[in-house]
Scaffold this active site. Structure first.
Site, short mmCIF file in Angstrom:
data_model
loop_
_atom_site.label_atom_id
_atom_site.label_comp_id
_atom_site.label_asym_id
_atom_site.label_seq_id
_atom_site.Cartn_x
_atom_site.Cartn_y
_atom_site.Cartn_z
N LYS A 269 6.09 -4.53 9.77
CA LYS A 269 7.26 -3.67 9.94
C LYS A 269 8.27 -4.31 10.89
O LYS A 269 7.87 -4.97 11.84
CB LYS A 269 6.83 -2.33 10.57
CG LYS A 269 6.07 -1.39 9.68
CD LYS A 269 5.74 -0.11 10.45
CE LYS A 269 4.88 0.84 9.62
NZ LYS A 269 5.60 1.41 8.47
N ARG A 343 -2.74 5.36 2.22
CA ARG A 343 -3.32 5.84 0.95
C ARG A 343 -4.63 5.13 0.64
O ARG A 343 -5.49 5.70 -0.04
CB ARG A 343 -2.29 5.68 -0.17
CG ARG A 343 -1.89 4.28 -0.48
CD ARG A 343 -0.60 4.19 -1.25
NE ARG A 343 0.58 4.47 -0.41
CZ ARG A 343 1.82 4.53 -0.85
NH1 ARG A 343 2.08 4.35 -2.14
NH2 ARG A 343 2.82 4.78 -0.04
#
Ligand code: BES
Ligand code: MN
Ligand code: ZN
Length: 491
Positions: A269, A343
């Site tokens: 990120k 996820r």
């Protein structure tokens, strides 16, 4: 935590708080306010003084308005006028929050509760008092608030005891979730999170805790958790916390995303996106805290809570974009973006719940996508379910609790993008609608519980940039209040 005491008589009057609302037959706009009639007798001269004061205060009665008035050398020495709004629970929560803030330099305050106030309103008031007085103990600079006790003056204390107890438990657990989420990730690795759960669960005999470490996770095939946690010096864990009261008929499984820090992994990120990623376990914190709260309140529902815990780091042992991960139960994912890690760990936990636990209802909470805030703003969770009743029940509970969620579509036209040439599923299709595609991906792991599953993407409301009513700057503990409300409706 602030001590809340119900009392039928004013045995101690340092600062007296009187409720103020809009004068009758007005809409609360800019019309003057009046004192709401209160129960236990207060000195006439004090009430007369407050009444005389009102026209010059410019108070309108809106929830959370305050006005302080000093009475040197008299008792009480301070009067505080508090706007209580329209009597809705939300207004009571805001009034409680404003009272905590206005009274923060006092040590003790006494609030005279209006006659006829319902128990639910008192619950909301106490939640507001206790949640707004929260401060994170490590990072908040400055002095802690002086306020340690609030007396609630009411006609019949016994009528409100349960409401206050439920509010205190709800606030205590929300504060726990905030503490866990605010804690820096240098402290908060998966092992530390486990130790916090162990400590919190220790005094409840009907709570059972099982923790899987890396060896057990490997032996049982939790490939998603192991892949995501593989880059960190702090190895992954999975918490399985079981509240099993003898009289339970419904079994709920709660799953919470527990990424103790999310660098994005090899798909790293940028700085602004990474700076708050210690909050990426807010889902795990919420489901654990809600379960502890259900146990403390002895709710007659069985709850198994799963928290897959891992740190998503960049290192020579980190999983790579393009790797294929084999989840619990055998489904595989092609992982083109290591930042779509939540996820992957949730997939394992959901598949485990479906295969091994077979609950009646399956709920997961996760700080899953930045797209949650893009779609719904900063305060609202994105709720997904095929089950209309379940969705309506959760939305109602979340709303009653003073949190917010909005139902989102499991849009069929995005399902094709979950396909992969190399694996059963593609974990991060870059086709927009990020919160929706994440939910669709999770759905693939719900097996025969597909229509008894509900997912909330709570990335946005898990954090507050500043104080706002009962929220304080930082972690909000979002989900604890709504889940506890909902769990209390099950039998
Ligand atoms: N933890 C983040 C989501 C997040 C973003 C939470 C902002 C709170 C605030 C999650 O793991 C993530 O990185 N999601 C990606 C998914 C994408 C790579 C498919 C995102 O939202 O960009
Ligand atoms: Mn991520
Ligand atoms: Zn994440």
């Amino acid at each position: 935590m602030l001590a809340i005491r119900l009392s039928a008589g004013p045995d101690r009057l340092d600062t007296l708080v009187l409720p103020v609302r809009a004068a009758a037959d007005t809409d609360g706009g800019d019309t003057p306010a009046t004192l709401a009639p209160t129960g236990p007798a207060l000195p006439d001269e004090v009430l007369a003084e407050a009444t005389a004061l009102l026209p010059v205060t410019r108070l309108t009665g809106r929830a959370g308005e305050t006005y302080a008035h000093l009475r040197p050398a008299r008792t009480p020495a301070r009067l505080l006028l508090l706007g209580i709004g329209d009597g809705a629970d939300r207004a009571w929560r805001a009034a409680g929050a404003a009272l905590t803030r206005a009274g923060r330099d006092e040590t003790h305050i006494t609030f005279s509760v209006p006659t006829g106030t319902g128990a639910e309103a008192v619950r909301a008031l106490v939640e507001g008092l206790l949640l707004a007085s929260y401060r994170f103990r490590l990072t908040e600079a400055g002095e802690s608030p002086a306020l340690t006790g609030v007396d609630l003056l009411v006609d019949d204390p016994d009528a409100y005891r349960d409401a206050v107890e439920v509010a205190e438990t709800t606030a205590r657990m929300t504060r726990l979730a905030r503490d866990l989420t605010n804690t820096p990730s240098s402290v908060k690795n998966p092992q530390w999170f486990v130790a916090q759960v162990e400590a919190a669960a220790a005094d409840q005999p009907d709570l059972h805790l099982r923790v899987r470490g890396p060896e057990e996770l490997a032996a049982e095939g939790f490939g998603g958790i192991l892949a995501v946690g593989g880059g960190s010096a702090s190895t992954p864990r999975m918490v399985e916390l079981d509240w099993r009261p003898a009289d339970a008929r419904t079994h709920v499984v709660l799953v919470g995303k527990g990424i103790t820090f999310d660098t994005g992994g090899i798909s790293i990120k940028p700085v602004p996106a990474m700076k708050l990623m210690r909050k990426d376990m807010a889902g795990a914190a919420a489901v654990v805290a809600a379960t502890l709260g259900a146990a403390a309140l002895r709710l007659p529902v069985r709850i198994t809570t799963l928290a897959p815990l891992a740190e998503n780091m960049v290192s020579g042992s980190a999983f790579r974009p393009g790797d294929i991960v084999r989840h619990y139960g055998g489904l595989t994912s092609e992982t083109t973006n290591s930042d779509a890690e939540g996820r992957l760990v949730l997939a394992d936990a959901l598949a485990y719940a479906v295969r091994e636990l077979q609950p009646d209802l399956l709920i997961d909470l996760a700080t899953l996508t930045g797209a949650n805030a893009v779609a719904l703003g900063k305060r609202t969770g994105a709720l997904y379910s095929e089950n209309d009743q379940l969705a309506a029940d959760l939305l109602a509970a979340v709303d009653a609790a003073g949190e917010a969620a909005w139902r989102m579509p499991l849009a069929a036209d995005y399902v094709e993008h979950l396909g992969s040439d190399l694996a059963d599923l593609h974990s991060s299709p870059a086709v927009g609608a990020g919160s929706v595609t994440a939910a669709l991906y999770l759905r693939e792991f719900t097996g025969d519980l597909r229509d008894r599953w509900l997912h909330i993407d709570m990335s946005a409301p898990s954090w507050a940039d500043g104080d706002d009513a009962e929220l304080t700057r930082g972690a909000t503990g979002w989900g604890v209040r709504g889940l506890l409300r909902w769990l209390a409706t099950l039998d």
